[in-house]
Design a protein around this motif. Structure first.
Motif, PDB file in Angstrom:
ATOM      1  N   GLY A 114     -11.447   1.307  -4.500  1.00 49.55           N
ATOM      2  CA  GLY A 114     -10.004   1.203  -4.671  1.00 49.55           C
ATOM      3  C   GLY A 114      -9.563   1.670  -6.036  1.00 49.55           C
ATOM      4  N   LEU A 141      -5.662   1.367  -4.559  1.00 46.40           N
ATOM      5  CA  LEU A 141      -5.690   0.280  -3.600  1.00 46.40           C
ATOM      6  C   LEU A 141      -6.490  -0.888  -4.164  1.00 46.40           C
ATOM      7  N   ASN A 149     -16.417  -7.765   6.803  1.00 46.49           N
ATOM      8  CA  ASN A 149     -16.631  -6.375   7.191  1.00 46.49           C
ATOM      9  C   ASN A 149     -17.931  -6.158   7.945  1.00 46.49           C
ATOM     10  N   ARG A 205     -12.986  -9.226   2.862  1.00 47.85           N
ATOM     11  CA  ARG A 205     -12.850  -8.815   4.245  1.00 47.85           C
ATOM     12  C   ARG A 205     -14.133  -9.170   4.977  1.00 47.85           C
ATOM     13  N   ARG A 235     -18.534  -3.887   0.626  1.00 49.17           N
ATOM     14  CA  ARG A 235     -17.328  -3.159   1.028  1.00 49.17           C
ATOM     15  C   ARG A 235     -17.737  -2.006   1.924  1.00 49.17           C
ATOM     16  N   ASP A 262     -15.151   0.295   2.819  1.00 53.45           N
ATOM     17  CA  ASP A 262     -14.116   1.310   2.651  1.00 53.45           C
ATOM     18  C   ASP A 262     -13.689   1.356   1.183  1.00 53.45           C
ATOM     19  N   SER A 269      -1.439  -1.983  -2.985  1.00 52.65           N
ATOM     20  CA  SER A 269      -1.786  -1.101  -4.102  1.00 52.65           C
ATOM     21  C   SER A 269      -1.406  -1.797  -5.399  1.00 52.65           C
ATOM     22  N   THR A 307     -11.781  -0.023  -0.929  1.00 53.20           N
ATOM     23  CA  THR A 307     -10.965  -1.090  -1.513  1.00 53.20           C
ATOM     24  C   THR A 307     -11.757  -1.785  -2.616  1.00 53.20           C
ATOM     25  N   GLN A 347       0.832  -1.202   0.000  1.00 58.34           N
ATOM     26  CA  GLN A 347       0.000   0.000   0.000  1.00 58.34           C
ATOM     27  C   GLN A 347       0.875   1.264   0.000  1.00 58.34           C
ATOM     28  N   MET A 389      -6.558  -3.922  -2.090  1.00 59.45           N
ATOM     29  CA  MET A 389      -6.928  -4.613  -0.856  1.00 59.45           C
ATOM     30  C   MET A 389      -6.222  -3.876   0.276  1.00 59.45           C
ATOM     31  N   PRO A 390      -6.674  -4.068   1.510  1.00 57.63           N
ATOM     32  CA  PRO A 390      -5.967  -3.374   2.588  1.00 57.63           C
ATOM     33  C   PRO A 390      -4.499  -3.803   2.568  1.00 57.63           C
ATOM     34  N   GLY A 391      -3.613  -2.865   2.519  1.00 54.81           N
ATOM     35  CA  GLY A 391      -2.184  -3.180   2.512  1.00 54.81           C
ATOM     36  C   GLY A 391      -1.590  -3.356   1.132  1.00 54.81           C
TER      37      GLY A 391
END
Ligand code: ZN
Length: 406
Positions: free
Chosen positions: A183, A97, A162, A160, A223, A225, A103, A227, A73, A99-101
């Motif tokens: 994302g 992005l 979520n 995720r 989702r 956030d 890019s 992403t 990321q 996914m979390p972490g």
């Protein structure tokens, strides 16, 4: 992320990768500060400057021809039009992005090319760290052969968790709200850079709040956030959670040369599009995975062949029933498109056992619509109308189910 990058084990001669570095919560992300292209249609070089070195993993995808570069990321601090036009073998590129972490950079190619070099140079002597990608033109057969050799499966990560919609003994219907895009996939854009992915997430959040407050439903968001979530994953989430209804939320736009459409529309699934505009829209919305660099051949498609069995016919009937109610209630809150009920082959509506509709809230290309889409009071009013339609749908539906059981 560093661990994940290292687990992409197939790296051949083509790829250079730096040693994984440990992640600390206190670390702020590396920042991408510049990008440039050089070369021609036989050989093209891409360079991106970073405030510090990042790991990379580069691979190719066919149909359409793309090169994907995964990195940890990072924060992109680049001019808004970066990547809109390309040079040499690169038609255009985008970044964001996935996914979390993690890019990703995705390059659309004008024709098949192979990754000649992909590496990162450390910052030194006041120069920033540099990611370098060199592409060389090739033919389709070699492109496909090389892709085969790479023998990898590139997939966006599992969804995720979520939300925790499952509560023991909770029999309230589960509604899946699916804010489109996210994302790296911004969706459509307004004249001042307003992004569909943000507009639809705000709307979904508002609607979720209303539904949860009513105490009548459980809500799962595909989702929560910014992403990216692949389309098949969205369908899978709804099915595996036993959703009673899926509402995919989007905003449309029309290129200026095609006139000025406005108003909300509701779409259901059909194999043949109800008209050419519906077909265009489905194609555009179905491109989400291509935009984010997902290998469609590697995507699980457990509902590829839609068979007209009883459950599915029922699902279609329920989807249409809800779509009609939704239009009736939306009418009280917002402007509708002149032909508000349409159908086409949207991939996100393909669950055979979950009634599903896709709402286009309005056109970001239309001034009045865009003003609405960005307005808090419009969002409140329109979310209430959708909640109202959900109420009346379940009132009829559950009453019908009870009658049927007698
Ligand atoms: Zn969309």
């Amino acid at each position: 992320m560093a661990v994940r990058a290292a687990s992409w084990a197939f790296l051949g001669l083509l790829f250079a990768i730096t040693a994984p570095r440990p992640c600390h919560a206190t670390d702020s992300f590396p920042v991408a500060i510049a990008a440039r292209l050089g070369g021609d249609e036989s050989q093209t070089r891409f360079v991106m400057d970073f405030t510090r070195k990042v790991d990379l993993h580069a691979f190719t995808l066919a149909d359409p021809y793309r090169v994907v570069v995964d990195i940890p990321q990072v924060t992109f601090r680049l001019p808004p039009t970066t990547g809109e036009s390309g040079r040499g073998l690169i038609k255009a590129f985008r970044f964001g992005l996935v996914m979390p972490g993690g890019s990703r950079l995705v390059f659309d190619l004008i024709k098949p090319a192979r990754i000649d070099k992909a590496f990162v140079i450390d910052a030194a002597d006041g120069a920033p760290a540099r990611l370098v990608l060199e592409l060389v033109a090739t033919d389709r057969a070699s492109f496909l052969r090389r892709m085969e050799q790479e023998n990898r499966l590139v997939r966006a990560e599992a969804p995720r968790a979520n939300a925790a919609p499952e509560r023991d003994g909770d029999i309230h219907p589960l509604i899946v709200l699916d804010p489109g895009h996210g994302g790296i996939d911004t969706g459509t854009k307004g004249p001042n850079g307003e992004q569909e992915k943000d507009i639809v997430l705000s709307f979904a959040e508002r609607l979720r709040e209303d539904l949860e407050k009513s105490g009548k439903y459980r809500v799962l968001m595909t989702r929560t956030d910014d992403t990216f979530v692949p389309l098949s994953e969205r369908v899978h989430m709804a099915r595996s959670a036993g959703a009673a209804l899926l509402i995919s939320i989007h905003a449309d736009s029309l290129p200026p040369r095609e006139g000025d459409a406005q108003g909300a529309s509701v779409y259901t699934l059909s194999d043949t599009a109800s008209d050419s505009e519906a077909a265009r829209l489905a194609e555009q919305e179905n491109r989400a995975d291509v935009i984010a660099g997902v290998d469609l051949k590697a995507e699980p498609d457990d509902v590829a062949n839609i068979l007209l069995d009883l459950a599915e016919r029922e699902t279609k009937a329920f989807s249409l029933q809800f779509a009609r109610k939704l239009i009736g209630d939306l009418k009280t809150a917002t402007r509708l498109h002149k032909k508000p009920l349409k159908s086409a082959g949207f991939r996100v509506l393909r669950a055979p056992d979950v009634p599903s509709v896709l709402v286009e809230l309005g056109y970001v290309s239309n001034r009045a619509d865009l003003q609405s889409l960005l307005s808090v009071s419009w969002r409140r009013r329109t979310a209430e109308a959708v909640a109202q339609a959900i109420d009346s749908y379940f009132a009829t539906h559950l009453a019908g189910a009870r009658t049927g059981a007698n």
